[in-house]
Structures are given as structure tokens and as C-alpha cells.
Motif scaffolding. Sequence first.
Motif, short mmCIF file in Angstrom:
data_model
loop_
_atom_site.label_atom_id
_atom_site.label_comp_id
_atom_site.label_asym_id
_atom_site.label_seq_id
_atom_site.Cartn_x
_atom_site.Cartn_y
_atom_site.Cartn_z
N ALA A 96 30.93 6.46 -24.85
CA ALA A 96 32.01 6.16 -23.92
C ALA A 96 31.93 7.07 -22.70
N ASP A 97 32.19 6.49 -21.53
CA ASP A 97 32.16 7.28 -20.30
C ASP A 97 33.51 7.87 -19.94
N GLY A 98 34.49 7.70 -20.85
CA GLY A 98 35.82 8.24 -20.63
C GLY A 98 36.65 8.08 -21.88
N ILE A 99 37.89 8.52 -21.82
CA ILE A 99 38.80 8.43 -22.95
C ILE A 99 38.93 6.99 -23.41
N THR A 100 38.86 6.78 -24.72
CA THR A 100 38.82 5.43 -25.29
C THR A 100 39.75 5.34 -26.49
N ALA A 101 40.54 4.29 -26.55
CA ALA A 101 41.40 4.05 -27.71
C ALA A 101 40.54 3.63 -28.91
N THR A 102 40.94 4.04 -30.09
CA THR A 102 40.17 3.68 -31.29
C THR A 102 39.96 2.18 -31.44
N PRO A 103 40.99 1.32 -31.28
CA PRO A 103 40.71 -0.12 -31.42
C PRO A 103 39.71 -0.64 -30.39
N ALA A 104 39.62 -0.01 -29.22
CA ALA A 104 38.63 -0.43 -28.23
C ALA A 104 37.23 -0.08 -28.70
N LEU A 105 37.10 1.07 -29.35
CA LEU A 105 35.80 1.45 -29.92
C LEU A 105 35.42 0.49 -31.04
N SER A 106 36.37 0.18 -31.91
CA SER A 106 36.09 -0.75 -33.01
C SER A 106 35.69 -2.12 -32.47
N TYR A 107 36.39 -2.57 -31.44
CA TYR A 107 36.06 -3.87 -30.83
C TYR A 107 34.64 -3.84 -30.26
N ALA A 108 34.27 -2.74 -29.63
CA ALA A 108 32.93 -2.62 -29.05
C ALA A 108 31.85 -2.70 -30.12
N VAL A 109 32.09 -2.08 -31.27
CA VAL A 109 31.11 -2.11 -32.36
C VAL A 109 30.82 -3.55 -32.77
N ARG A 110 31.88 -4.32 -32.98
CA ARG A 110 31.66 -5.71 -33.40
C ARG A 110 31.13 -6.57 -32.25
N ASP A 111 31.71 -6.41 -31.07
CA ASP A 111 31.32 -7.22 -29.92
C ASP A 111 29.85 -7.01 -29.54
N ARG A 112 29.38 -5.79 -29.68
CA ARG A 112 28.00 -5.46 -29.31
C ARG A 112 27.03 -5.59 -30.49
N LYS A 113 27.58 -5.98 -31.65
CA LYS A 113 26.77 -6.10 -32.86
C LYS A 113 26.03 -4.80 -33.18
N ALA A 114 26.73 -3.69 -33.01
CA ALA A 114 26.15 -2.37 -33.27
C ALA A 114 26.07 -2.11 -34.76
N ALA A 115 25.28 -1.11 -35.12
CA ALA A 115 25.15 -0.73 -36.53
C ALA A 115 26.41 -0.07 -37.04
N GLY A 116 27.18 0.53 -36.13
CA GLY A 116 28.41 1.22 -36.52
C GLY A 116 29.00 1.93 -35.33
N GLY A 117 30.04 2.70 -35.59
CA GLY A 117 30.70 3.42 -34.51
C GLY A 117 31.26 4.74 -35.00
N VAL A 118 31.38 5.68 -34.08
CA VAL A 118 31.98 6.98 -34.38
C VAL A 118 33.06 7.24 -33.35
N MET A 119 34.25 7.61 -33.82
CA MET A 119 35.36 7.93 -32.94
C MET A 119 35.77 9.37 -33.17
N ILE A 120 35.79 10.15 -32.09
CA ILE A 120 36.27 11.53 -32.18
C ILE A 120 37.77 11.51 -31.91
N THR A 121 38.54 11.72 -32.95
CA THR A 121 39.99 11.68 -32.86
C THR A 121 40.59 12.24 -34.14
N SER A 122 41.81 12.73 -34.03
CA SER A 122 42.58 13.05 -35.22
C SER A 122 43.87 12.26 -35.21
N SER A 123 43.84 11.12 -34.49
CA SER A 123 44.90 10.13 -34.55
C SER A 123 46.27 10.73 -34.24
N HIS A 124 47.16 10.75 -35.22
CA HIS A 124 48.55 11.18 -35.03
C HIS A 124 48.79 12.63 -35.42
N ASN A 125 47.74 13.36 -35.79
CA ASN A 125 47.91 14.74 -36.25
C ASN A 125 48.25 15.69 -35.10
#
Length: 496
Positions: A96-125
Amino acid sequence: MNTTQETVENPRQKPESTPASQVVKFGTDGWRGIIADDFTFANVRVAAAAIANYVLHHENAAAGVCIGYDTRFGSPQFARIVAEVLASAGIPVSLADGITATPALSYAVRDRKAAGGVMITSSHNPAQWNGVKYKASYGGSGKPSIIASIESYLGVELLQAAKPAAITEVDFLPAYIAAIEKFADLKAIKASGYRFLIDSMYGAGAGILAGIFERAGVPHAEIRSEHNPLFPGINPEPILPHIAATQKAVVEQHCDAGLITDGDADRIGSVDEHGNVVDAHKIFAVLLYWLLERKKWPGDITRAFNTTKMLDRIAAKYGRTLHEHGIGFKYVCDLMLEKDILIGGEESGGVGISRHLPERDGLLNSLLIANVMADEKKTLGELVAALQKEFGEHFYGRVDMHISDALKKSAVERAGSGLTQFAGMPVLRVETLDGIKFFLDNPEAKTKENAAETWLLLRASGTEPLLRVYCESCSPDSVSRILKQAQEFVLQGKAG
């Protein structure tokens, strides 16, 4: 009844000499830790190496991995480290070239037919935490078998490729935003004339909903959209007390609903036009009723063990199968991959609609709440009132008790000892799918028509000195009393 939290009784501790491969432990869909304590550059490399080994051995590594990050301290740097580790093993990376919401990352994984995705976040913590989430090729949390496989590679040497793969910086947001804009009826939302308060809690959802509404001409206001990794004065979790500012702003700015997303924007919270908190259970119920009554989409329903029984009544009205499962969105995701599931969700604001993704999406769900209001010509408060009238009044509360492991163990043992009464009421039945849930013979329910069942759930954390106590009943006072008595029951173990 709103979610509450208790004060911490004892601090979290860990041996300083623990090897990195033992510090890193993947939970529901990843690993989290305290920044500079156990969430360090070295430990992130250990987690990244395990993910790389998993991808090399079990996925189409040539399809590459997408990596995103949120607004937390150090997230861009941690994401870059993960990218470098994967690329060194020959796995192409879209970073990602900037801050990205987790569902946007998940969408990119499926949309791009990637092998998987990694999100750096601790969500609501809280702000001092960060984490590494793994997203599978289908665009959702890794199944338990995938997470177990990743964990099996912790501490295993990662072989370096003869030539590192490319790291390409990508903006994941445009494709995702276009997808959720198509999913909701923005023309109807605009035509409704309703005004919305948007609160991203200083998180990764900042500017996304506001941008969509701005382009569509939907009246709105936005708070806490600036980038501040300290999350000043709050945890980025869309529950009280952290959304008091939202309650105030909705009333002051004459909005018809407040739409709130958590730190990485995969969970939703909301406030009605009067500043009343609309908990995640009611959000789920509002969306479910709309999907069944107006959209008439097919499919079963899933809900976690600690969610409202109002969903059961709605499902029964429309003859839909409802699957109850353990606590955690991974169970929703598993069912979505196995069965024809319309919608599934959990108590903490994670709701997923399978036509979109097998994933929580607080941003999409915020749009859909606005869509429901437009279609039904009701404010959020009016929507909730209509559900309460038709399916019975359901009120809910939760208390997080940060207590010693010994006290937690004592409470669970005493709760599971065959009690015939709890909180001063006879126990009708006990369920133990995920924790210990007591269904209680509440005399107040007998005075109300179509009253909600009264239940109390005690669930101990497996990784922290924490006991969560949940309750649903037929009135706010009933919930308050039961939660208070449940806390007293737990603390009785101190005397022993």
C-alpha cells in the motif's frame, strides 16, 4: 444498555528472555503485541518469515501478496519490513502507498487474485498495540487450518531467493471504494435528505465515507478524521466510553444517524438521531431485516454465541436457517466458504455480507445503514424502535473484568458447577458452546409481551487475565442488575 469496561487489576507481564518464535502467536487471524515490548522489528520479521514460508509451501507464491497498514505508530515501517522479508524469499509484493482500511486490503487480495494479504493493524486495541493480520486468497481471515500452518513455521528458517522479488507500491482504495459504492444505492441515500455524522476514530477509515457522500451529494459531517496514532483520549473501538464525542456531535450537528468505524474500519458502531448508542446487535438486526424483507436475498444467517437472540426471531419469521457458532469472525468466514450464507456477524461490530466479501466491513455496513434508512424512510432510532416493537424489546450489556488468572479460573469453575440459580433467578438451561451461558427465569419478562429471553454469558480469555461477562434481557435495568450480580459472583472468588 451499553458496553462497559472494568479497570485493570493486574498488569500484563511476560518473561524478558522468551524467544521471538514463542512471543509471536497467531490468534483469530493474526498476531498482536505492545509496540517496543514484544511488537518489535525483530519479532515482526519472525512473523513475516512464517507467513512467507506458508505462502511458498501452500499457495501460488507467484501471485504475490498484498500488504496494507493503518494509522498506528510505526505501521508504515512495519509493513515495509514484512514486504522486504517476503520479497527476499521471491514472493512479489504489492505494498500500500498509504493508510489502508482492512476491508480494502481484503478486497484487493481477492480482486487481484493474490496468494494472500498482510495487514499491519491492531484494529480496536489501545494505541500502544499493533499487530499482523493474515488475509487468505478468498479475501477474508485465514481459516484455523491456515493460521495453524503459519504458526508451524514460526522459527523455521526462510530460504532466500537467488534474486529478490519486486515490491510495488499500490493504491488499494479506488477499486474498493468503487465496489462499495456500487453495493449501496447512493441516489436513494441522497434523495432521503438524511444527514449523517461520520466518525472514523482517528483510524484507517478516515475520509472514505466522507468522500463517497461528498461525491454523491449526501449531507454529512465528519469528526476525528485526522491522523493521530495516539488516539487521544480513547481506544479506537466504537463503544462507550469512546464514542461519547459522537453522541454529542450527532445532536449538535442535527444528524439523523452517527456512523462509526474502528481503528482499521472493519467494525461498525452507530448512534441514533437523539445521541443514543445503537449497539452492534441492533445494527446486525437492522441490516438482516432489510436484506430479508426488502432485498429478499437468499441464504442462511450466522451469529456468534454472544449475540442477540432477536436475530433468531427475525430468521424464524422468514423461514431462514440460523447457524450459531463460537465467538470470532473466523467462524463466520468458515461458514461463508462452506454454505450459502447471506450475512453473518459477531458481538463486537463485525458483520459480513457474503455477496461482498467473507469479511467484516465497517465502511460498507455504514453505507448500508444509510441505505436502509433511505429505503424505509426512517431514522436510525425509528428503525430500532420498529424492530423492538415487532420482535420484542432486547437490551444488551457487556463488562470486561481484568482480573487475575486465579480469580478467572475460580469464577469459571464455580459457574460450571451445576448452579440452579444465578443472579437471584432460577437457571432454565445452560449452554457451553463458547463459555458458560445461563438462561434465566426472569420474573420481569413475564410482565412484558414478547419479552426477550434473559441470558448471561461468562467467557474467559485464553490468552489474557480477562473475563468477559455478557447479558441480554428485556429491560436496561434488568441487564444492569444482572451484570452487577455477575461481577459480585466473580469477585467472591477473592475470599477463597
